[in-house]
Design a protein around this motif. Structure first.
Motif, PDB file in Angstrom:
ATOM      1  N   GLU A   1     -22.264 -14.763  11.270  1.00  0.00           N
ATOM      2  CA  GLU A   1     -22.328 -16.118  10.735  1.00  0.00           C
ATOM      3  C   GLU A   1     -23.673 -16.335  10.050  1.00  0.00           C
ATOM      4  OE1 GLU A   1     -21.653 -18.771  14.003  1.00  0.00           O
ATOM      5  OE2 GLU A   1     -19.484 -18.634  13.802  1.00  0.00           O
ATOM      6  N   PRO A   2     -23.694 -17.094   8.937  1.00  0.00           N
ATOM      7  CA  PRO A   2     -22.515 -17.580   8.227  1.00  0.00           C
ATOM      8  C   PRO A   2     -21.801 -16.432   7.520  1.00  0.00           C
ATOM      9  CG  PRO A   2     -24.481 -17.998   6.940  1.00  0.00           C
ATOM     10  CD  PRO A   2     -24.957 -17.445   8.261  1.00  0.00           C
ATOM     11  N   LEU A   3     -20.600 -16.701   7.013  1.00  0.00           N
ATOM     12  CA  LEU A   3     -19.821 -15.676   6.332  1.00  0.00           C
ATOM     13  C   LEU A   3     -20.630 -15.068   5.187  1.00  0.00           C
ATOM     14  CD1 LEU A   3     -17.016 -14.303   6.058  1.00  0.00           C
ATOM     15  CD2 LEU A   3     -16.462 -16.059   4.367  1.00  0.00           C
TER      16      LEU A   3
ATOM     17  N   PHE B   1     -24.702  -0.613   2.467  1.00  0.00           N
ATOM     18  CA  PHE B   1     -24.018  -1.774   1.907  1.00  0.00           C
ATOM     19  C   PHE B   1     -25.057  -2.820   1.496  1.00  0.00           C
ATOM     20  CE2 PHE B   1     -20.780   0.347   4.304  1.00  0.00           C
ATOM     21  CZ  PHE B   1     -19.614   0.140   3.580  1.00  0.00           C
ATOM     22  N   ILE B   2     -24.884  -3.330   0.285  1.00  0.00           N
ATOM     23  CA  ILE B   2     -25.767  -4.371  -0.247  1.00  0.00           C
ATOM     24  C   ILE B   2     -25.238  -5.724   0.210  1.00  0.00           C
ATOM     25  CG2 ILE B   2     -26.623  -5.445  -2.368  1.00  0.00           C
ATOM     26  CD1 ILE B   2     -26.078  -2.678  -3.727  1.00  0.00           C
ATOM     27  N   ASN B   3     -26.153  -6.592   0.623  1.00  0.00           N
ATOM     28  CA  ASN B   3     -25.781  -7.953   1.020  1.00  0.00           C
ATOM     29  C   ASN B   3     -26.342  -8.946  -0.012  1.00  0.00           C
ATOM     30  OD1 ASN B   3     -25.200 -10.362   2.253  1.00  0.00           O
ATOM     31  ND2 ASN B   3     -26.725 -10.163   3.875  1.00  0.00           N
ATOM     32  N   PRO B   4     -25.531  -9.288  -1.036  1.00  0.00           N
ATOM     33  CA  PRO B   4     -26.021 -10.210  -2.077  1.00  0.00           C
ATOM     34  C   PRO B   4     -25.681 -11.668  -1.773  1.00  0.00           C
ATOM     35  CG  PRO B   4     -23.926  -9.315  -2.757  1.00  0.00           C
ATOM     36  CD  PRO B   4     -24.175  -8.823  -1.335  1.00  0.00           C
ATOM     37  N   SER B   5     -25.399 -11.986  -0.504  1.00  0.00           N
ATOM     38  CA  SER B   5     -24.888 -13.314  -0.157  1.00  0.00           C
ATOM     39  C   SER B   5     -25.836 -14.425  -0.584  1.00  0.00           C
ATOM     40  CB  SER B   5     -24.625 -13.398   1.351  1.00  0.00           C
ATOM     41  OG  SER B   5     -23.674 -12.421   1.737  1.00  0.00           O
ATOM     42  N   ALA B   6     -27.143 -14.198  -0.443  1.00  0.00           N
ATOM     43  CA  ALA B   6     -28.099 -15.243  -0.832  1.00  0.00           C
ATOM     44  C   ALA B   6     -27.978 -15.570  -2.314  1.00  0.00           C
ATOM     45  CB  ALA B   6     -29.525 -14.794  -0.494  1.00  0.00           C
ATOM     46  N   VAL B   7     -27.841 -14.535  -3.151  1.00  0.00           N
ATOM     47  CA  VAL B   7     -27.693 -14.736  -4.599  1.00  0.00           C
ATOM     48  C   VAL B   7     -26.367 -15.427  -4.905  1.00  0.00           C
ATOM     49  CG1 VAL B   7     -27.441 -13.545  -6.816  1.00  0.00           C
ATOM     50  CG2 VAL B   7     -29.151 -12.759  -5.164  1.00  0.00           C
ATOM     51  N   LEU B   8     -25.305 -15.019  -4.206  1.00  0.00           N
ATOM     52  CA  LEU B   8     -23.979 -15.561  -4.476  1.00  0.00           C
ATOM     53  C   LEU B   8     -23.829 -17.008  -4.003  1.00  0.00           C
ATOM     54  CD1 LEU B   8     -21.888 -12.415  -3.518  1.00  0.00           C
ATOM     55  CD2 LEU B   8     -22.135 -13.395  -5.798  1.00  0.00           C
ATOM     56  N   ARG B   9     -24.756 -17.502  -3.200  1.00  0.00           N
ATOM     57  CA  ARG B   9     -24.689 -18.900  -2.774  1.00  0.00           C
ATOM     58  C   ARG B   9     -25.340 -19.820  -3.810  1.00  0.00           C
ATOM     59  NH1 ARG B   9     -22.530 -18.284   2.206  1.00  0.00           N
ATOM     60  NH2 ARG B   9     -23.356 -16.615   3.521  1.00  0.00           N
ATOM     61  N   THR B  10     -25.980 -19.250  -4.820  1.00  0.00           N
ATOM     62  CA  THR B  10     -26.536 -20.065  -5.906  1.00  0.00           C
ATOM     63  C   THR B  10     -25.496 -20.209  -7.011  1.00  0.00           C
ATOM     64  OG1 THR B  10     -27.432 -18.191  -7.151  1.00  0.00           O
ATOM     65  CG2 THR B  10     -28.823 -19.116  -5.407  1.00  0.00           C
ATOM     66  N   ARG B  11     -25.597 -21.260  -7.803  1.00  0.00           N
ATOM     67  CA  ARG B  11     -24.622 -21.479  -8.871  1.00  0.00           C
ATOM     68  C   ARG B  11     -24.671 -20.371  -9.926  1.00  0.00           C
ATOM     69  NH1 ARG B  11     -24.502 -27.422 -11.081  1.00  0.00           N
ATOM     70  NH2 ARG B  11     -23.925 -27.683  -8.899  1.00  0.00           N
ATOM     71  N   PRO B  12     -25.866 -19.982 -10.415  1.00  0.00           N
ATOM     72  CA  PRO B  12     -25.888 -18.883 -11.398  1.00  0.00           C
ATOM     73  C   PRO B  12     -25.365 -17.575 -10.808  1.00  0.00           C
ATOM     74  CG  PRO B  12     -27.999 -20.036 -11.341  1.00  0.00           C
ATOM     75  CD  PRO B  12     -27.215 -20.538 -10.191  1.00  0.00           C
ATOM     76  N   GLY B  13     -25.673 -17.327  -9.529  1.00  0.00           N
ATOM     77  CA  GLY B  13     -25.216 -16.097  -8.897  1.00  0.00           C
ATOM     78  C   GLY B  13     -23.704 -16.034  -8.798  1.00  0.00           C
ATOM     79  N   ARG B  14     -23.087 -17.163  -8.413  1.00  0.00           N
ATOM     80  CA  ARG B  14     -21.620 -17.206  -8.313  1.00  0.00           C
ATOM     81  C   ARG B  14     -20.974 -16.995  -9.667  1.00  0.00           C
ATOM     82  NH1 ARG B  14     -22.470 -21.399  -4.612  1.00  0.00           N
ATOM     83  NH2 ARG B  14     -22.142 -23.004  -6.188  1.00  0.00           N
ATOM     84  N   LYS B  15     -21.616 -17.480 -10.714  1.00  0.00           N
ATOM     85  CA  LYS B  15     -21.032 -17.401 -12.049  1.00  0.00           C
ATOM     86  C   LYS B  15     -21.211 -16.027 -12.672  1.00  0.00           C
ATOM     87  CE  LYS B  15     -21.123 -19.708 -16.556  1.00  0.00           C
ATOM     88  NZ  LYS B  15     -21.744 -20.772 -17.369  1.00  0.00           N
TER      89      LYS B  15
ATOM     90  N   ARG C   1     -19.789 -23.347   1.059  1.00  0.00           N
ATOM     91  CA  ARG C   1     -20.356 -24.558   1.683  1.00  0.00           C
ATOM     92  C   ARG C   1     -21.777 -24.315   2.204  1.00  0.00           C
ATOM     93  NH1 ARG C   1     -15.123 -26.099   4.248  1.00  0.00           N
ATOM     94  NH2 ARG C   1     -15.774 -24.824   6.007  1.00  0.00           N
ATOM     95  N   VAL C   2     -22.125 -23.047   2.433  1.00  0.00           N
ATOM     96  CA  VAL C   2     -23.437 -22.717   2.989  1.00  0.00           C
ATOM     97  C   VAL C   2     -24.468 -22.674   1.859  1.00  0.00           C
ATOM     98  CG1 VAL C   2     -24.757 -20.993   4.281  1.00  0.00           C
ATOM     99  CG2 VAL C   2     -22.338 -21.379   4.816  1.00  0.00           C
ATOM    100  N   PRO C   3     -25.565 -23.421   1.977  1.00  0.00           N
ATOM    101  CA  PRO C   3     -26.567 -23.415   0.903  1.00  0.00           C
ATOM    102  C   PRO C   3     -27.337 -22.089   0.879  1.00  0.00           C
ATOM    103  CG  PRO C   3     -27.355 -24.685   2.770  1.00  0.00           C
ATOM    104  CD  PRO C   3     -25.935 -24.310   3.083  1.00  0.00           C
ATOM    105  N   PRO C   4     -27.951 -21.754  -0.273  1.00  0.00           N
ATOM    106  CA  PRO C   4     -28.765 -20.535  -0.327  1.00  0.00           C
ATOM    107  C   PRO C   4     -29.963 -20.655   0.604  1.00  0.00           C
ATOM    108  CG  PRO C   4     -29.038 -21.836  -2.330  1.00  0.00           C
ATOM    109  CD  PRO C   4     -27.927 -22.466  -1.558  1.00  0.00           C
TER     110      PRO C   4
END
Length: 873
Positions: free
Chosen positions: A324-326, A367-381, A410-413
């Motif tokens: 957690e978080p996912l 394994f790369i964990n890019p979750s922090a980047v993907l929680r940002t709007r530019p990262g998701r896009k 829902r989880v903020p960066p």
């Protein structure tokens, strides 16, 4: 004397050698207070005592040892003889009395389930489930003794013998205990997985349930109801039509009967039972410390556990990863085109470079964990688009699927993400913009190659100037410092190539000329290596004695042997010149523990000989020149289309120049990384040889099974654990990890995500991937899992799990390329476009679905592969 009979309450995990996996697990559950029907184990000591009374068994086992594992008929005949012999033997009288006493104490009025429990069964990395026999509803003393003997004999069923041979278990070292457990007469039975066996999600409980005994489910005779539960909530409920059930007969044995039509679609379990089962399953998982496969029964509303074993089919999760978080994890190996398991030294080197929360290890892979980047709007896009366009389309789709879930976005960066972007990403983006529109592309190559030469010499000098533990500490310092220097210097150039391609595609559309532009890129170090292989092959045509020698050459005497044959000195000089530039490379080269071409020159022999036999003299150089001409003509056609003047024309012309010049530099960063890793490998092996000479290590290569920090401690003389035992343990684990298939994408909950399939109109039965190089080719499939000592004949299509620069020697001979891993800008795709051969990448399980020798058609325009005819047709 070791006990021959143990009741469940006397058993725990420490008794596994005496009661086997099943017995040990049942004892653990009973002692922990879980509802287990009472019973006892006839121990392995009893089995050994029984077998010891045979005068023929050793001779039969010797015959079994000599048997060819592929000899199915021989295995069947010998297995039958061993079973018949064991069934004819009498149980020793004292042992028979002890079993009888246990049966009476347990209750002679009950019926019993008699199950085998092997000492190599239900282990974390191997499950012998289903290899030996189970007997239900056994009643009476004589029947019990007979079925115990039948269990002992079932250690030598055909499937059990074959399984042991396949997995390397010695027949003499696997012993059998027999579990005797009071029979439950259930209304409902089933199987509970504390992790979803299909997706791997560790937080989802999956339950199969049906009426009667569980044998109907295990044997596949009935479709069970399916229930899935997550954190106290039923996510899925699928009720099947349950036409039959198996029930115990009053006189013993079982009977299969029809379920009345009005009951067939009734749920086997009520919701409250589903939730109780899920909760109990999670408690059992917590007790054992690993996801469990649990067999259960429901009798008069009460739930019983009759078996629990580890789920061995799940891909491991990183031990230090929070659920957690996912979060989302991306396979580093799929991006780097090397999905094999790596040894601990190689893993530790990469993990020492990146933050611990960014790069994780699981199953011997990174394994790369890019979750922090993907929680940002530019990262998701942007991030999924980069993955889809540059690396692997299905990988990008899988990431998109995860980040769309509410529990993810829902989880903020985390705090500091914006600061990281400003400090590290923004400068690279600015330099990328300058490369695209301002800098002189023709001046870049010399600057990049100078940096690589200087950096390599700097690393070499630093490592040669020290020894002992200081040299190993210097290895760590050089590796940790490399990204800080190389990334800001080289990444903007590397990114200019794919970004200019995407901008051209946006301006021009997906036109054929773009593929033509990719041919014969100037200065591509990997393409130049392929051309140099061709030059060696052309030289070899003039030296028949050298050709004959290479077919029998060995690494240890490779160059000495060359000097003893006519023309050998001439070939040796050319080959040494090649190794001077490319000898630090090899297949899977990101793994520092892999032998380099300079150490194992015979790894190149098959490729050189294959090129000589399938490519005409000088053809590789002519092809390259032809590619240059085709690229120039494609550029002219593009300019004719957009016009020679105006803003759009200037942009297109500029981007074409950037695309060609920067494309030639695409492989340079990896060339630098592998060169630095090779210098580090030399230093590490020098210290490992010293440690081996002092008796600290058994052999120098044992160092590969230690982390870099552990090796430094060893060099300092700081003791930790039993090093020899640790290395042997890790060798065994590495061997097991090699059998695992790593997922491209998984979540922090262990769920393997594949993404939605690529849409399109394809022929029936086609294997769909991603179009990576245009054209259509038909030919014989050559399935190659590893390029060492592999070659292609003229007209063959290379089918591989992945390719990296170590595979380049095979490309000159290939008519087309099919890989399981890859994207538009990964190694195989780029080289295929350079060579002008069709390529389809990202074809799941291509090396399994396509058989060697089948005739296949590769459509690199639409991205699919057809099997035209089977081998030999």
């Amino acid at each position: 004397m070791k006990p021959r009979v143990l009741f469940f309450e006397e058993v725990d995990r420490s008794r596994l050698p005496e009661v086997g996996g099943k017995g040990a697990n049942l004892g653990e559950l009973a002692r922990a207070g879980f509802p287990v029907p009472e019973g006892f184990c006839v121990t392995t000591s009893a089995y050994r005592e029984f077998v010891a009374t045979s005068s023929e068994m050793e001779e039969l086992l010797e015959e079994l040892d000599a048997l060819d594992p592929e000899d199915v008929e021989g295995l069947r005949a010998l297995g039958g003889r061993i079973r018949a012999h064991l069934l004819e033997m009498e149980i020793p009288a004292s042992l028979k009395r002890e079993i009888t006493e246990a049966w009476r104490r347990a209750g002679e009025e009950h019926a019993y389930a008699v199950r085998s429990s092997a000492t190599a069964e239900d282990l974390p990395t191997a499950s012998f489930a289903g290899q030996q026999d189970t007997y239900l509803n056994v009643k009476g003393r004589e029947e019990l003794l007979w079925h115990i003997r039948k269990c002992w004999a079932s250690l030598f069923t055909d499937r059990a013998i074959a399984y042991r041979m396949k997995n390397g278990f010695d027949h003499r070292q696997v012993f059998l205990s027999v579990v005797v457990q009071r029979m439950v007469n259930p209304e409902v039975s089933g199987i509970l997985f504390t992790a979803d066996p299909l997706t791997g999600n560790r937080r989802v409980v999956s339950i199969d349930a049906s009426f009667g005994l569980g044998e109907a489910i295990v044997s596949g005779k009935v479709s069970a109801d399916l229930y899935k539960v997550k954190e106290g909530r039923i996510l899925q409920r699928e009720i099947s039509e349950k036409k039959i059930r198996i029930r115990p007969r009053p006189e013993g044995g079982t009977v299969t009967e029809d379920v009345p039509p009005e009951e067939r679609n009734r749920p086997a379990l009520a919701d409250d039972q589903v939730l109780r089962l899920a909760e109990m399953g999670k408690r059992i998982e917590k007790h054992f410390g690993a996801p469990q496969d649990i067999e259960f029964c429901v009798e008069k509303g009460r739930i019983y556990v009759v078996q629990s074993r580890p789920i061995t089919s799940l891909y491991p999760l990183p031990a230090d990863l929070p659920q957690e978080p996912l979060g989302v994890l991306i396979s580093f190996g799929h991006i780097q085109m090397m999905t094999d398991a790596m040894k601990p030294l190689a893993l530790s080197i990469f993990r020492s470079v990146f933050p611990k929360t960014f790069l994780y290890e699981a199953g011997g892979r990174l394994f790369i964990n890019p979750s922090a980047v993907l929680r940002t709007r530019p990262g998701r896009k942007l991030f999924p688009k980069v993955l889809k366009n540059l690396f692997d389309e299905s990988l990008g789709r899988a990431v998109e699927e995860v980040i769309r879930r509410p529990e993810f976005h829902r989880v903020p960066p985390p705090p500091g993400t914006g600061r990281f972007f400003r400090r590290h990403v923004l400068p690279i983006a600015k330099n990328l913009w300058r490369n695209l529109w301002a800098n002189d592309p023709s001046a870049v190559k010399e600057e990049v190659e100078r940096f690589i030469r200087e950096k390599r010499e700097e690393v070499r000098g630093a490592l040669q100037g020290v020894s002992g533990h200081r040299r190993l500490e210097e290895v760590r310092r050089q590796i940790q410092g490399l990204p800080r220097e190389a990334v800001p210097r080289l990444l903007p150039y590397v990114l200019s190539y794919p970004v200019s391609f995407l901008l051209l595609r946006r301006l021009l559309g997906d036109v054929d000329e773009l593929n033509q532009l990719n041919k014969s890129l100037p200065g591509n170090v990997t393409s130049e290596m392929g051309l140099a292989i061709g030059d060696l092959a052309d030289l070899l045509r003039e030296l028949p004695e050298v050709e004959a020698y290479l077919a029998r050459a060995e690494d240890e005497t490779f160059f000495e042997g060359l000097q003893e044959v006519e023309g050998g000195t001439r070939f040796k000089e050319a080959f040494e010149e090649f190794l001077d530039k490319y000898g630090h490379r090899c297949p899977g080269e990101i793994d520092l523990t892999r032998p380099r071409w300079r150490e194992a020159p015979t790894l190149l022999v098959s490729a050189i000989l294959g090129h000589m036999r399938s490519v005409k003299p000088g053809e590789h150089r002519l092809r390259f020149k032809e590619g240059e001409r085709e690229a120039r003509e494609a550029a002219e056609r593009i300019l004719d289309r957009v016009g020679r003047r105006g803003f759009r024309a200037r942009r297109v012309q500029r981007l074409m120049v950037v695309f060609r010049e920067m494309g030639g530099l695409r492989e340079h960063p990896k060339y630098l990384i592998t060169a630095v890793l090779d210098e580090c490998r030399k230093a590490i092996l020098a210290e490992a040889e010293r440690l081996a000479s002092e008796g600290v290590l058994g052999r120098p290569e044992d160092a590969f099974f230690l982390t870099l920090d552990e090796l430094i401690r060893l060099a300092k003389g700081e003791p930790f654990r039993d090093v020899s035992a640790l290395i042997e343990e890790r060798k065994g684990r590495h061997e097991w990890q090699q059998t695992l298939k790593p997922p491209k994408v998984m979540t922090s909950e262990g769920e393997i995500v594949t993404g939605t399939p690529r849409r399109g109109e394809y022929p029936e039965g086609a294997l769909v991937g991603m179009p990576a190089s245009a054209g259509v080719a038909e030919g014989k499939a050559r399935v190659i899992l590893s390029p060492e000592r592999a070659s292609l004949s003229e007209g063959e299509i290379l089918v591989a799990p992945h390719t990296d620069p170590g595979w380049t020697p095979l490309f000159q001979s290939a008519r087309a390329l099919v890989t399981e891993v890859g994207g538009l800008m990964t190694h195989g795709s780029v080289v295929a476009r350079e060579y002008g051969i069709p390529a389809v990448v990202g074809v799941d399980d291509a090396t399994r679905k396509i058989r060697d020798g089948q005739r296949i058609r590769v459509d690199g325009n639409r991205g699919y592969v057809e099997i035209v005819e089977d081998a030999g047709e």
